[in-house]
Scaffold this motif. Structure first.
Motif, PDB file in Angstrom:
ATOM      1  N   THR A  38      10.771  71.438 -13.797  1.00 51.13           N
ATOM      2  CA  THR A  38      11.232  72.364 -12.765  1.00 51.13           C
ATOM      3  C   THR A  38      12.739  72.184 -12.582  1.00 51.13           C
ATOM      4  O   THR A  38      13.367  71.406 -13.308  1.00 51.13           O
ATOM      5  CB  THR A  38      10.461  72.145 -11.438  1.00 51.13           C
ATOM      6  OG1 THR A  38      10.787  73.187 -10.526  1.00 51.13           O
ATOM      7  CG2 THR A  38      10.790  70.801 -10.807  1.00 51.13           C
ATOM      8  N   HIS A  39      13.306  72.958 -11.647  1.00 49.61           N
ATOM      9  CA  HIS A  39      14.732  72.832 -11.340  1.00 49.61           C
ATOM     10  C   HIS A  39      14.877  71.968 -10.097  1.00 49.61           C
ATOM     11  O   HIS A  39      14.248  72.254  -9.079  1.00 49.61           O
ATOM     12  CB  HIS A  39      15.346  74.203 -11.059  1.00 49.61           C
ATOM     13  CG  HIS A  39      15.261  75.154 -12.211  1.00 49.61           C
ATOM     14  ND1 HIS A  39      14.135  75.882 -12.497  1.00 49.61           N
ATOM     15  CD2 HIS A  39      16.175  75.485 -13.153  1.00 49.61           C
ATOM     16  CE1 HIS A  39      14.362  76.634 -13.573  1.00 49.61           C
ATOM     17  NE2 HIS A  39      15.593  76.416 -13.997  1.00 49.61           N
ATOM     18  N   ILE A  40      15.681  70.944 -10.173  1.00 45.05           N
ATOM     19  CA  ILE A  40      15.872  70.038  -9.030  1.00 45.05           C
ATOM     20  C   ILE A  40      17.357  70.002  -8.655  1.00 45.05           C
ATOM     21  O   ILE A  40      18.209  69.800  -9.524  1.00 45.05           O
ATOM     22  CB  ILE A  40      15.405  68.606  -9.392  1.00 45.05           C
ATOM     23  CG1 ILE A  40      13.912  68.562  -9.749  1.00 45.05           C
ATOM     24  CG2 ILE A  40      15.727  67.641  -8.246  1.00 45.05           C
ATOM     25  CD1 ILE A  40      12.948  68.681  -8.592  1.00 45.05           C
ATOM     26  N   GLY A  60      15.335  69.699 -14.260  1.00 48.24           N
ATOM     27  CA  GLY A  60      16.449  70.498 -14.761  1.00 48.24           C
ATOM     28  C   GLY A  60      17.627  70.437 -13.816  1.00 48.24           C
ATOM     29  O   GLY A  60      17.473  70.590 -12.605  1.00 48.24           O
ATOM     30  N   HIS A  61      18.789  70.161 -14.344  1.00 45.72           N
ATOM     31  CA  HIS A  61      20.098  70.169 -13.674  1.00 45.72           C
ATOM     32  C   HIS A  61      20.440  68.901 -12.886  1.00 45.72           C
ATOM     33  O   HIS A  61      21.380  68.219 -13.214  1.00 45.72           O
ATOM     34  CB  HIS A  61      20.276  71.415 -12.811  1.00 45.72           C
ATOM     35  CG  HIS A  61      20.222  72.669 -13.626  1.00 45.72           C
ATOM     36  ND1 HIS A  61      21.134  72.917 -14.604  1.00 45.72           N
ATOM     37  CD2 HIS A  61      19.343  73.697 -13.657  1.00 45.72           C
ATOM     38  CE1 HIS A  61      20.838  74.069 -15.190  1.00 45.72           C
ATOM     39  NE2 HIS A  61      19.752  74.556 -14.639  1.00 45.72           N
ATOM     40  N   PHE A  62      19.712  68.644 -11.825  1.00 45.51           N
ATOM     41  CA  PHE A  62      19.923  67.411 -11.069  1.00 45.51           C
ATOM     42  C   PHE A  62      21.412  67.187 -10.767  1.00 45.51           C
ATOM     43  O   PHE A  62      21.961  66.108 -10.957  1.00 45.51           O
ATOM     44  CB  PHE A  62      19.364  66.230 -11.891  1.00 45.51           C
ATOM     45  CG  PHE A  62      18.793  65.124 -11.034  1.00 45.51           C
ATOM     46  CD1 PHE A  62      17.666  65.335 -10.257  1.00 45.51           C
ATOM     47  CD2 PHE A  62      19.382  63.867 -11.008  1.00 45.51           C
ATOM     48  CE1 PHE A  62      17.134  64.320  -9.478  1.00 45.51           C
ATOM     49  CE2 PHE A  62      18.862  62.845 -10.226  1.00 45.51           C
ATOM     50  CZ  PHE A  62      17.731  63.069  -9.460  1.00 45.51           C
ATOM     51  N   SER A  77      20.134  73.453 -23.107  1.00 41.97           N
ATOM     52  CA  SER A  77      21.053  74.589 -23.301  1.00 41.97           C
ATOM     53  C   SER A  77      20.993  75.516 -22.086  1.00 41.97           C
ATOM     54  O   SER A  77      21.936  76.218 -21.774  1.00 41.97           O
ATOM     55  CB  SER A  77      20.677  75.381 -24.561  1.00 41.97           C
ATOM     56  OG  SER A  77      19.386  75.940 -24.393  1.00 41.97           O
ATOM     57  N   ASP A  78      19.839  75.519 -21.404  1.00 42.94           N
ATOM     58  CA  ASP A  78      19.581  76.425 -20.284  1.00 42.94           C
ATOM     59  C   ASP A  78      19.970  77.861 -20.592  1.00 42.94           C
ATOM     60  O   ASP A  78      20.583  78.544 -19.771  1.00 42.94           O
ATOM     61  CB  ASP A  78      20.278  75.943 -18.999  1.00 42.94           C
ATOM     62  CG  ASP A  78      19.717  76.645 -17.766  1.00 42.94           C
ATOM     63  OD1 ASP A  78      18.632  77.222 -17.864  1.00 42.94           O
ATOM     64  OD2 ASP A  78      20.380  76.623 -16.717  1.00 42.94           O
ATOM     65  N   ILE A  79      19.591  78.318 -21.784  1.00 36.07           N
ATOM     66  CA  ILE A  79      19.695  79.755 -22.051  1.00 36.07           C
ATOM     67  C   ILE A  79      18.969  80.479 -20.931  1.00 36.07           C
ATOM     68  O   ILE A  79      17.849  80.078 -20.585  1.00 36.07           O
ATOM     69  CB  ILE A  79      19.014  80.069 -23.421  1.00 36.07           C
ATOM     70  CG1 ILE A  79      19.761  79.391 -24.584  1.00 36.07           C
ATOM     71  CG2 ILE A  79      18.849  81.578 -23.637  1.00 36.07           C
ATOM     72  CD1 ILE A  79      21.163  79.850 -24.818  1.00 36.07           C
ATOM     73  N   LEU A 109      16.027  69.948 -23.601  1.00 38.39           N
ATOM     74  CA  LEU A 109      15.005  69.709 -22.571  1.00 38.39           C
ATOM     75  C   LEU A 109      14.998  70.730 -21.426  1.00 38.39           C
ATOM     76  O   LEU A 109      14.272  70.555 -20.450  1.00 38.39           O
ATOM     77  CB  LEU A 109      15.136  68.285 -22.004  1.00 38.39           C
ATOM     78  CG  LEU A 109      14.103  67.326 -22.623  1.00 38.39           C
ATOM     79  CD1 LEU A 109      14.327  67.133 -24.098  1.00 38.39           C
ATOM     80  CD2 LEU A 109      14.114  65.994 -21.924  1.00 38.39           C
ATOM     81  N   HIS A 110      15.794  71.774 -21.576  1.00 39.73           N
ATOM     82  CA  HIS A 110      15.740  72.800 -20.533  1.00 39.73           C
ATOM     83  C   HIS A 110      16.229  74.121 -21.111  1.00 39.73           C
ATOM     84  O   HIS A 110      17.431  74.351 -21.252  1.00 39.73           O
ATOM     85  CB  HIS A 110      16.586  72.399 -19.323  1.00 39.73           C
ATOM     86  CG  HIS A 110      16.425  73.322 -18.162  1.00 39.73           C
ATOM     87  ND1 HIS A 110      15.599  73.041 -17.095  1.00 39.73           N
ATOM     88  CD2 HIS A 110      16.955  74.540 -17.900  1.00 39.73           C
ATOM     89  CE1 HIS A 110      15.641  74.045 -16.227  1.00 39.73           C
ATOM     90  NE2 HIS A 110      16.463  74.973 -16.698  1.00 39.73           N
ATOM     91  N   VAL A 111      15.285  74.987 -21.438  1.00 43.40           N
ATOM     92  CA  VAL A 111      15.676  76.272 -22.033  1.00 43.40           C
ATOM     93  C   VAL A 111      14.651  77.336 -21.640  1.00 43.40           C
ATOM     94  O   VAL A 111      13.448  77.082 -21.626  1.00 43.40           O
ATOM     95  CB  VAL A 111      15.850  76.147 -23.573  1.00 43.40           C
ATOM     96  CG1 VAL A 111      14.600  75.617 -24.254  1.00 43.40           C
ATOM     97  CG2 VAL A 111      16.293  77.445 -24.204  1.00 43.40           C
TER      98      VAL A 111
HETATM   99 ZN   LIG Z   1      16.769  76.837 -15.793  1.00 37.59          ZN
END
Ligand SMILES: [Zn+2]
Length: 416
Positions: free
Chosen positions: A218-220, A257-259, A308-310, A63-65
């Motif tokens: 988005t990145h939070i 993303g991330h949280f 994976s956040d490649i 869910l985040h790449v």
């Molecule tokens: Zn990212």
């Protein structure tokens, strides 16, 4: 009608991993009909594809790449977020103004995603429309259920990677209109993160989301730097999530993303809008330097998923994310004492059924789910007999792509 024989495992809930030893899974029209320990007479006329003592599991979701960052895997892992972005990531992303370069990378990225057993993904592209069209078209052609975002950034970004606010909005609408009727790969609104987006941009993106029924990724609260920077840019907003709420940009699905460093207010707002928090266990210890409270969020019924956040994360395999996530939760509970460690059952559920639900009925083998499946080598050795759950766990710790011997997307085998 297809029938597969082997050791079958899937999650039903965060506490329930269903395992069938030496069983049959019946698939029709790409969807799971049922699983049988003994094959009923009416199915015995069909050919059985025999995977012997292998394990058959649902494919993973990421869910985040960041597809454009694929060439930077494993590079600059000793930097922290701000320098990593400015010295390595932004210069690479600027290259996607060249569609030939984009096509070359995106083809390889998708092939590698499937090789690692990921068949559903929420993907960031770059600010460039032509390159983003190439990515979403490749995914649609392959029938990969996915969300793809043209990135928006109109402030505090390098000169070579910044958009004019109105151009950014116009190009986003063009992108959404072009692909809104796709069957599999759908557009998603993708402001990079609050520090690189003006309020006008966020507000207009919110309107587009409503107009075209489009979600947001988005990145939070990704890092302490990002969290503080966002608050500085948006005085009066007491949390990252509040910025998106004020801009009316929390459309479904909302993928955060991330949280990693949420306040209670961030958690409350994410929950109110039924959003998803994505842990990226590789990235979190490479360039981000913070650990999500996975146990705490799970216990508070926040939708959790993995990414994976490649290329902040170096590895595409979500199965490795499972083992990293468990490891991180132990470190967090031990050293920071503000979380509990999570179980293998919980992590496998997050990686398959929970992350998959955002794409529809994928990520499980309950009746009616799409047969997006992986056949995994039996991970036993001659020293000890393992249960199916232990084999699966071992795959998530020791497994490599070569251990995924077959891949199915809606019942069709994918050959890589
Ligand atoms: Zn990212």
């Amino acid at each position: 009608m297809e029938i597969y024989y082997g050791n079958i495992a899937y999650s039903k809930s965060k506490t329930e991993l269903v395992c069938h030893k030496n069983s049959y899974i019946v698939v029709d029209n790409g969807k799971v009909i049922s699983i049988f320990d003994k094959l009923p007479v009416e199915y015995q006329k069909y050919q059985i594809i025999d995977y012997k003592d292998s394990i058959i599991i649902p494919a993973f979701s990421d869910l985040h790449v960041h597809a454009p960052q694929y060439p930077n895997r494993g590079i600059a892992m000793d930097e922290l977020l701000y320098d990593w972005l400015n010295k390595y990531t932004f210069p690479l992303e600027s290259k996607y103004k060249d569609p030939i370069f984009a096509k070359e990378v995106y083809e390889k990225f998708i092939e590698d995603l499937l090789r690692h057993g990921t068949m559903h993904a929420s993907i960031y592209a770059t600010i460039h429309n032509e390159a983003t069209d190439i990515l979403i078209n490749l995914l649609e052609e392959k029938g990969i259920r996915s969300f793809v975002g043209k990135v928006n950034m109109d402030k505090d970004s390098p000169d070579y990677l910044i958009e004019d606010t109105l151009e950014s909005i116009k190009n986003t609408e063009i992108f959404i209109k072009k692909h809104q009727n796709n069957l599999y790969a759908k557009p998603i609104i993708t402001p990079r993160f609050a520090p690189t987006c003006s309020f006008e941009l966020l507000k207009k993106l919110g309107e587009l989301g409503k107009k075209y029924n489009c979600g947001t990724q988005t990145h939070i609260v990704e890092s302490l730097w990002e969290r503080e920077e966002a608050k500085k840019c948006y005085p009066g907003c007491t949390s990252d999530m509040r910025i998106y709420e004020r801009a009316d940009l929390i459309n479904k699905p909302f993928i955060a993303g991330h949280f990693i460093f949420p306040s209670e207010e961030d958690i409350e707002i994410l929950k109110k809008y039924d959003g998803y928090a994505v842990q990226c266990p590789n990235a979190t210890v490479n360039v981000i330097a913070g650990i999500m409270r996975t146990g705490y969020l799970l216990d508070n019924d926040i939708n959790l998923s993995y990414g994976s956040d490649i290329s902040a994360g170096e590895y595409l395999g979500i199965y490795r994310g499972i083992s990293d996530s468990i490891r991180l939760s132990k470190i967090k509970s031990f050293y920071e004492n503000d979380d509990r460690s999570i179980t293998f059952k919980e992590a496998f559920y997050i990686a398959t059924k929970k992350s998959g639900e955002i794409f529809g009925n994928v990520g499980s083998f309950e009746e009616g789910y799409e047969f997006d499946a992986l056949v995994i080598n039996n991970m036993s050795d001659s020293f000890i007999d393992l249960s199916i759950e232990e084999m699966l766990e071992r795959f998530c710790y020791l497994g490599e792509t070569k251990d995924i011997t077959h891949r199915y997307l809606r019942g069709k085998e994918i050959i890589i």
